[in-house]
Design a protein around this motif. Structure first.
Motif, PDB file in Angstrom:
ATOM      1  N   GLN A   1       0.840  -1.199   0.000  1.00  0.00           N
ATOM      2  CA  GLN A   1       0.000   0.000   0.000  1.00  0.00           C
ATOM      3  C   GLN A   1       0.876   1.250   0.000  1.00  0.00           C
ATOM      4  O   GLN A   1       1.904   1.294   0.674  1.00  0.00           O
ATOM      5  CB  GLN A   1      -0.908   0.012   1.235  1.00  0.00           C
ATOM      6  CG  GLN A   1      -1.876   1.187   1.293  1.00  0.00           C
ATOM      7  CD  GLN A   1      -2.609   1.262   2.617  1.00  0.00           C
ATOM      8  OE1 GLN A   1      -2.012   1.555   3.648  1.00  0.00           O
ATOM      9  NE2 GLN A   1      -3.901   0.979   2.593  1.00  0.00           N
ATOM     10  N   ILE A   2       0.446   2.252  -0.756  1.00  0.00           N
ATOM     11  CA  ILE A   2       1.069   3.578  -0.765  1.00  0.00           C
ATOM     12  C   ILE A   2      -0.024   4.588  -0.469  1.00  0.00           C
ATOM     13  O   ILE A   2      -1.094   4.563  -1.100  1.00  0.00           O
ATOM     14  CB  ILE A   2       1.719   3.890  -2.127  1.00  0.00           C
ATOM     15  CG1 ILE A   2       2.843   2.893  -2.431  1.00  0.00           C
ATOM     16  CG2 ILE A   2       2.268   5.305  -2.140  1.00  0.00           C
ATOM     17  CD1 ILE A   2       3.393   3.026  -3.838  1.00  0.00           C
ATOM     18  N   ARG A   3       0.214   5.486   0.516  1.00  0.00           N
ATOM     19  CA  ARG A   3      -0.767   6.517   0.885  1.00  0.00           C
ATOM     20  C   ARG A   3      -0.087   7.883   0.895  1.00  0.00           C
ATOM     21  O   ARG A   3       1.006   8.036   1.437  1.00  0.00           O
ATOM     22  CB  ARG A   3      -1.380   6.246   2.260  1.00  0.00           C
ATOM     23  CG  ARG A   3      -2.085   4.920   2.397  1.00  0.00           C
ATOM     24  CD  ARG A   3      -2.604   4.738   3.820  1.00  0.00           C
ATOM     25  NE  ARG A   3      -3.709   5.627   4.110  1.00  0.00           N
ATOM     26  CZ  ARG A   3      -4.008   6.079   5.328  1.00  0.00           C
ATOM     27  NH1 ARG A   3      -3.234   5.781   6.360  1.00  0.00           N
ATOM     28  NH2 ARG A   3      -5.052   6.866   5.521  1.00  0.00           N
ATOM     29  N   ARG A   4      -0.744   8.863   0.287  1.00  0.00           N
ATOM     30  CA  ARG A   4      -0.260  10.238   0.264  1.00  0.00           C
ATOM     31  C   ARG A   4      -1.439  11.181   0.484  1.00  0.00           C
ATOM     32  O   ARG A   4      -2.546  10.942   0.007  1.00  0.00           O
ATOM     33  CB  ARG A   4       0.392  10.584  -1.088  1.00  0.00           C
ATOM     34  CG  ARG A   4       1.568   9.707  -1.478  1.00  0.00           C
ATOM     35  CD  ARG A   4       2.799  10.016  -0.636  1.00  0.00           C
ATOM     36  NE  ARG A   4       3.972   9.318  -1.126  1.00  0.00           N
ATOM     37  CZ  ARG A   4       4.346   8.101  -0.728  1.00  0.00           C
ATOM     38  NH1 ARG A   4       3.608   7.448   0.170  1.00  0.00           N
ATOM     39  NH2 ARG A   4       5.432   7.537  -1.209  1.00  0.00           N
ATOM     40  N   GLN A   5      -1.180  12.273   1.208  1.00  0.00           N
ATOM     41  CA  GLN A   5      -2.183  13.327   1.365  1.00  0.00           C
ATOM     42  C   GLN A   5      -1.492  14.616   1.759  1.00  0.00           C
ATOM     43  O   GLN A   5      -0.541  14.614   2.547  1.00  0.00           O
ATOM     44  CB  GLN A   5      -3.218  12.945   2.437  1.00  0.00           C
ATOM     45  CG  GLN A   5      -4.378  13.937   2.543  1.00  0.00           C
ATOM     46  CD  GLN A   5      -5.394  13.516   3.584  1.00  0.00           C
ATOM     47  OE1 GLN A   5      -5.116  13.578   4.771  1.00  0.00           O
ATOM     48  NE2 GLN A   5      -6.565  13.080   3.142  1.00  0.00           N
ATOM     49  N   ASP A   6      -1.970  15.730   1.207  1.00  0.00           N
ATOM     50  CA  ASP A   6      -1.431  17.034   1.557  1.00  0.00           C
ATOM     51  C   ASP A   6      -1.784  17.384   2.998  1.00  0.00           C
ATOM     52  O   ASP A   6      -2.706  16.800   3.583  1.00  0.00           O
ATOM     53  CB  ASP A   6      -2.001  18.104   0.622  1.00  0.00           C
ATOM     54  CG  ASP A   6      -1.467  17.974  -0.798  1.00  0.00           C
ATOM     55  OD1 ASP A   6      -0.466  17.261  -0.980  1.00  0.00           O
ATOM     56  OD2 ASP A   6      -2.060  18.581  -1.706  1.00  0.00           O
ATOM     57  N   PRO A   7      -1.073  18.348   3.604  1.00  0.00           N
ATOM     58  CA  PRO A   7      -1.407  18.763   4.974  1.00  0.00           C
ATOM     59  C   PRO A   7      -2.861  19.230   5.081  1.00  0.00           C
ATOM     60  O   PRO A   7      -3.339  19.987   4.240  1.00  0.00           O
ATOM     61  CB  PRO A   7      -0.434  19.913   5.241  1.00  0.00           C
ATOM     62  CG  PRO A   7       0.727  19.643   4.336  1.00  0.00           C
ATOM     63  CD  PRO A   7       0.131  19.037   3.093  1.00  0.00           C
ATOM     64  N   ARG A   8      -3.539  18.749   6.132  1.00  0.00           N
ATOM     65  CA  ARG A   8      -4.927  19.163   6.371  1.00  0.00           C
ATOM     66  C   ARG A   8      -5.004  20.393   7.271  1.00  0.00           C
ATOM     67  O   ARG A   8      -6.071  20.982   7.415  1.00  0.00           O
ATOM     68  CB  ARG A   8      -5.717  18.012   7.027  1.00  0.00           C
ATOM     69  CG  ARG A   8      -5.847  16.773   6.191  1.00  0.00           C
ATOM     70  CD  ARG A   8      -6.874  15.816   6.798  1.00  0.00           C
ATOM     71  NE  ARG A   8      -6.571  15.501   8.187  1.00  0.00           N
ATOM     72  CZ  ARG A   8      -5.847  14.467   8.578  1.00  0.00           C
ATOM     73  NH1 ARG A   8      -5.330  13.658   7.673  1.00  0.00           N
ATOM     74  NH2 ARG A   8      -5.637  14.232   9.855  1.00  0.00           N
ATOM     75  N   THR A   9      -3.889  20.744   7.905  1.00  0.00           N
ATOM     76  CA  THR A   9      -3.876  21.851   8.853  1.00  0.00           C
ATOM     77  C   THR A   9      -2.824  22.870   8.427  1.00  0.00           C
ATOM     78  O   THR A   9      -1.662  22.507   8.214  1.00  0.00           O
ATOM     79  CB  THR A   9      -3.547  21.341  10.272  1.00  0.00           C
ATOM     80  OG1 THR A   9      -4.484  20.320  10.630  1.00  0.00           O
ATOM     81  CG2 THR A   9      -3.606  22.470  11.281  1.00  0.00           C
ATOM     82  N   ILE A  10      -3.228  24.116   8.289  1.00  0.00           N
ATOM     83  CA  ILE A  10      -2.280  25.156   7.878  1.00  0.00           C
ATOM     84  C   ILE A  10      -1.493  25.635   9.100  1.00  0.00           C
ATOM     85  O   ILE A  10      -1.897  25.440  10.253  1.00  0.00           O
ATOM     86  CB  ILE A  10      -2.995  26.353   7.226  1.00  0.00           C
ATOM     87  CG1 ILE A  10      -3.891  27.062   8.248  1.00  0.00           C
ATOM     88  CG2 ILE A  10      -3.785  25.914   6.008  1.00  0.00           C
ATOM     89  CD1 ILE A  10      -4.423  28.397   7.770  1.00  0.00           C
ATOM     90  N   ALA A  11      -0.338  26.283   8.854  1.00  0.00           N
ATOM     91  CA  ALA A  11       0.460  26.900   9.908  1.00  0.00           C
ATOM     92  C   ALA A  11       0.217  28.406   9.862  1.00  0.00           C
ATOM     93  O   ALA A  11       0.484  29.048   8.845  1.00  0.00           O
ATOM     94  CB  ALA A  11       1.931  26.577   9.730  1.00  0.00           C
TER      95      ALA A  11
ATOM     96  N   GLY B   1       3.698  30.521   9.389  1.00  0.00           N
ATOM     97  CA  GLY B   1       4.671  30.041   8.412  1.00  0.00           C
ATOM     98  C   GLY B   1       5.045  28.598   8.675  1.00  0.00           C
ATOM     99  O   GLY B   1       4.865  28.063   9.756  1.00  0.00           O
ATOM    100  N   GLY B   2       5.569  27.955   7.634  1.00  0.00           N
ATOM    101  CA  GLY B   2       5.887  26.539   7.739  1.00  0.00           C
ATOM    102  C   GLY B   2       4.999  25.729   6.819  1.00  0.00           C
ATOM    103  O   GLY B   2       4.016  26.231   6.256  1.00  0.00           O
ATOM    104  N   PRO B   3       5.309  24.442   6.658  1.00  0.00           N
ATOM    105  CA  PRO B   3       4.589  23.622   5.678  1.00  0.00           C
ATOM    106  C   PRO B   3       3.211  23.177   6.120  1.00  0.00           C
ATOM    107  O   PRO B   3       2.458  22.611   5.319  1.00  0.00           O
ATOM    108  CB  PRO B   3       5.514  22.413   5.514  1.00  0.00           C
ATOM    109  CG  PRO B   3       6.243  22.305   6.819  1.00  0.00           C
ATOM    110  CD  PRO B   3       6.432  23.728   7.284  1.00  0.00           C
ATOM    111  N   GLY B   4       2.838  23.383   7.391  1.00  0.00           N
ATOM    112  CA  GLY B   4       1.557  22.895   7.882  1.00  0.00           C
ATOM    113  C   GLY B   4       1.721  21.582   8.636  1.00  0.00           C
ATOM    114  O   GLY B   4       2.835  21.170   8.995  1.00  0.00           O
ATOM    115  N   PHE B   5       0.592  20.911   8.864  1.00  0.00           N
ATOM    116  CA  PHE B   5       0.586  19.688   9.671  1.00  0.00           C
ATOM    117  C   PHE B   5      -0.417  18.687   9.096  1.00  0.00           C
ATOM    118  O   PHE B   5      -1.200  18.985   8.202  1.00  0.00           O
ATOM    119  CB  PHE B   5       0.183  19.996  11.118  1.00  0.00           C
ATOM    120  CG  PHE B   5       1.050  21.030  11.789  1.00  0.00           C
ATOM    121  CD1 PHE B   5       2.236  20.671  12.396  1.00  0.00           C
ATOM    122  CD2 PHE B   5       0.675  22.362  11.818  1.00  0.00           C
ATOM    123  CE1 PHE B   5       3.037  21.613  13.024  1.00  0.00           C
ATOM    124  CE2 PHE B   5       1.458  23.317  12.446  1.00  0.00           C
ATOM    125  CZ  PHE B   5       2.644  22.937  13.051  1.00  0.00           C
TER     126      PHE B   5
END
Length: 793
Positions: A206-216, A219-223
């Motif tokens: 299995q391969i799973r990917r998802q963008d951050p659901r929580t913004i910072a 600044g920063g990439p989020g969470f």
């Protein structure tokens, strides 16, 4: 609708039509009407295959089809379909805390879990056990103490997960999913018969990917992103009749950002810390957080980290001769984990210096960030002899566990740091060794009445080395050699050992072929442990130092908490499992009620505001575990379902849990910052949780395929929490629409929505301490959706 009203309505509905949660536990949502046993799921709660309805244990069991219907993607998702079972990641994504029947798990590293997860019959540690659920055959949630049939002792229960095993048919599947936040998932499996009836191989991944659901906000990439890879190889060998050996190799890697923390509140003004100058910044942060639940403050950690890597190999070999079976289960697991989180939930604050240029106009102030490195290996071996002689069956076994560090490990808790100076890295190495012998018999006095009798004796030994050594973590040999110098530098060793019996005694009564009544009493226990490192400096042994600001310059004496003792639980459970038929309708009604005495219960003592930042023997993870409470726990569990016609199943699961503190014992002389009162004892389980579900195969068949609608509504009262404060309850609705067997092929299409009504809820606590200036929690997942395509061959 308010939760109380919703609960009353659902319970009334359940009483009116008598339906429990069979919808989630049967192998098919549309059972055959002409067979009393159709739709049964086979469980292994007593280490042999049996019908769920014949096992005198309260179990929530889910087949692979049931897991797919509820879009269960990791073990944590099971909490919404198994009421009474909670799953949280307090302290980081890899710190798994499970709760059953009021028994929880402290987020303190290597404490033995109160609820143990078994993957392919090998017990998992608390860290790294939120395994993905690709190519899974079943998940069984066993409630109550388990010890006379399983390798590990448990207090609250066990979660038994079995992957799909190789078979002698060429088959497999491939499945792809795309969803909100650019979620991408690709998984599949192939089963290859190598030698007919002798050797078979199965590969799954299995391969799973998802963008951050929580913004910072700052600044920063989020969470809260997803970046996971996993695969599993399984080899089945049956060289001759009676001998069967299955070897499984597993790999998992998660390289992700940390979970975003929601800044819940300010507990007292920062002026109490002499930092009133930062109060406007704190208030601005609180306003920004209240305006956006889907954001968090980075605090200078650049998204933090949740890196996990696991490799494991297991072998299950059995040899049957006559009525006897000899079985050996071997497991080896290696876990590496690195986590970094902004525990305080605030941005990096700025303290003005008031100095002219070129001096800096302000210096940074860090409230609380936490990081940890864990590099460990786990070895277990369990040998069993099983016999079945008709009216008499038995199992006897021996279990061994040895887990230890496999590289530099420890934690780094930077709190109240002026200038952004990080706290020193506190090395921690723990060795656990456990031995046990156990056995259980079942004897049928008549074809209706059966006695179950089991016993176990366990030995536990734990040793640890830890402290601040240089500027980073060191390996175990370096720690031991430094500790051998016997300096009062906070580097030392500590050990503990214990032994304890466990037992089970029960009676089963088969009133009719479809109605089982039972009563059982069990004793379970959790073994001794230690708090690390060795408390030996004035900062942890009651010395005087101005740095101990929170305690007026007289430092706390933590030595009474250096070791923890055994916890024990003794329960009585009565239960009824009933299948019924009314005309063409079919239903199931399972009830269980229990009463438990929980002695010497561990509680969580946070020392962040007590022990000064930078103390060389500061407690690992900034907290202690302490045996301080005796609890009384009782509850009732319901599982019900009804299928009025073949195509429709309606179900309802519910659990009620009542926890009372009977006594509280805390060593005298401790500062108020860590002394517990009765109101601060954690009562992990919600008083009520329930799931209502429906599965309906529509009367239309486009392109000769079935169209199936599945929906469930999970509800919970206040739950979990910290320091006696519970997190608020919530309701969570999930739905799924599948079009199966399109055109008579193996093609299935589906669409799902999780958290259908975008409920704003809290999933776990981070810091809930009135002695700490802020409180932070983990926000639950927002509404997510996805479309799936699966081809089975």
């Amino acid at each position: 609708m308010r939760l109380a009203a919703l609960k009353l309505a659902l319970v009334a509905s359940a009483a009116a039509v008598a339906f429990p949660s069979w919808a989630q536990s049967v192998a098919s949502p549309a059972p055959q009407a002409d067979s009393a046993n159709a739709g049964d799921i086979v469980v292994t709660a007593r280490r042999r295959e049996e019908r769920l309805q014949d096992v005198s244990v309260s179990i929530s069991a889910f087949s692979s089809e049931a897991l797919e219907r509820s879009t269960v993607q990791t073990v944590s998702d099971v909490k919404t379909i198994a009421p009474g079972f909670t799953f949280s990641s307090e302290g980081g994504k890899d710190n798994v805390a499970l709760t059953l029947r009021g028994i929880g798990q402290l987020p303190l590293g290597e404490v033995t879990p109160g609820v143990v997860i078994y993957l392919n019959d090998t017990p998992l540690p608390s860290v790294g056990s939120n395994v993905p659920t690709y190519d899974i055959g079943s998940i069984q949630v066993l409630k109550g103490p388990q010890g006379t049939l399983f390798g590990r002792n448990t207090l609250g229960g066990a979660v038994v997960i079995g992957s799909q095993k190789p078979s002698y048919a060429f088959e497999g599947y491939v499945e792809g999913t795309y969803g909100r936040f650019d979620y991408r998932e690709l998984e599949g499996a192939v089963n290859i018969p190598i030698i007919e009836d002798k050797v078979a191989f199965r590969a799954a991944g299995q391969i799973r990917r998802q963008d951050p659901r929580t913004i910072a906000f700052d600044g920063g990439p989020g969470f809260d992103n997803i970046h996971q890879d996993a695969y599993r190889f399984s080899l089945l060998v049956e060289p001759f009749e009676g001998l069967k050996s299955t070897t499984i190799y597993e790999y998992f890697k998660g390289d992700e950002l940390a979970g975003g923390l929601y800044l819940l509140r300010e507990n007292f003004p920062f002026a109490a810390l002499g930092l009133g100058v930062v109060e406007p910044q704190v208030q601005a942060a609180l306003q920004a957080q209240k305006a956006n639940r889907r954001g968090s403050f980075d605090g200078g950690i650049n998204g933090g980290a949740a890196y996990r890597k696991t490799r494991a190999i297991t072998n299950d070999t059995s040899f049957s001769f006559g009525d006897l079976t000899l079985r050996n289960i071997f497991g080896y697991r290696k876990n590496y984990s690195y986590q970094l989180i902004n525990t305080g939930g605030l941005p990096q604050l700025q303290i003005p210096t008031g100095l002219p240029s070129p001096a800096p106009s302000a210096v940074p102030f860090t409230l609380f960030t936490a990081s940890s490195v864990l590099d460990r290996q786990y070895l277990t071996n369990e040998t069993q002899l099983l016999g079945d002689f008709g009216s008499f069956n038995f199992i006897v076994g021996a279990f061994f566990n040895n887990d230890k560090s496999d590289g530099p490990s420890g934690s780094q808790f930077t709190a109240f740091s002026v200038g952004g100076v990080p706290a020193p890295a506190v090395t921690a190495h723990v060795r656990n060794k456990n031995w046990a012998v156990y056995g259980q018999i079942g004897y049928e006095f008549t074809d209706k009445l059966k006695l179950n009798l089991g016993a176990r004796y366990s030995w536990d030994k734990v040793s640890a080395c830890g402290g601040t050594i240089g500027t980073t973590y060191v390996d175990e040999s370096t720690c031991l050699s430094t500790a051998a110098l016997n300096l009062a530098d906070g580097v030392g060793t500590v050990s503990n050992k214990g032994e304890e019996p466990s037992w089970t005694i029960g009676l089963d009564y088969k009133a009719t072929p479809d109605w089982l009544l039972y009563i059982v009493s069990r004793r379970g226990y959790r073994g001794v442990n230690v708090n690390t490192p060795l408390f030996e400096t004035p900062f942890t042994t009651g010395g005087t130092n101005p740095a101990c600001v929170a305690t007026g310059g007289v430092c706390a004496d933590l030595r009474p908490f250096q070791k923890t003792g055994e916890e024990t639980i003794t329960d009585v459970e009565i239960g009824s499992k009933y299948d019924y038929h009314v005309g063409s309708a079919r239903g199931r009604l399972n009830l269980a009620a229990y009463y438990s005495k929980y002695k010497n219960a561990l509680q969580f003592l946070n020392t962040q505001t007590t022990v000064p930042n930078g103390t060389p023997d500061s407690p690992t993870n900034g907290s202690l575990a302490a045996n301080v409470a005796d609890l009384r726990i009782w509850g009732v569990e319901l599982e019900a379902s009804i299928s009025p016609v073949r195509s429709l199943t309606v179900g309802f699961n519910a659990a009620y849990t009542n926890v009372k503190v009977e006594s509280l014992t805390v060593p005298a002389g401790l500062p108020s910052t860590i002394v517990l009162g009765e109101g601060q004892i954690n009562k992990y389980s919600p008083s009520f949780s329930g799931t209502a579900s429906v599965s309906w195969t529509l009367p239309i068949r486009p392109a000769d395929g079935d169209v199936v609608v599945n929906a469930d509504l999970f509800m919970t009262d206040d739950f979990g929490g910290q320091n006696g404060e519970k997190l608020p309850g919530y309701q969570l609705a999930n739905a799924r629409l599948d079009w199966r067997g399109i055109g008579g092929t193996g093609l299935d299409l589906g669409i799902y929505v999780k958290n259908l009504f975008n409920e704003k809820y809290v999933s776990a606590s981070s810091v809930l301490l009135p002695s700490f200036p802020t409180s932070s929690v983990y926000a639950g997942d927002p509404r997510t959706w996805g479309v799936t395509a699966k081809y089975t061959f």
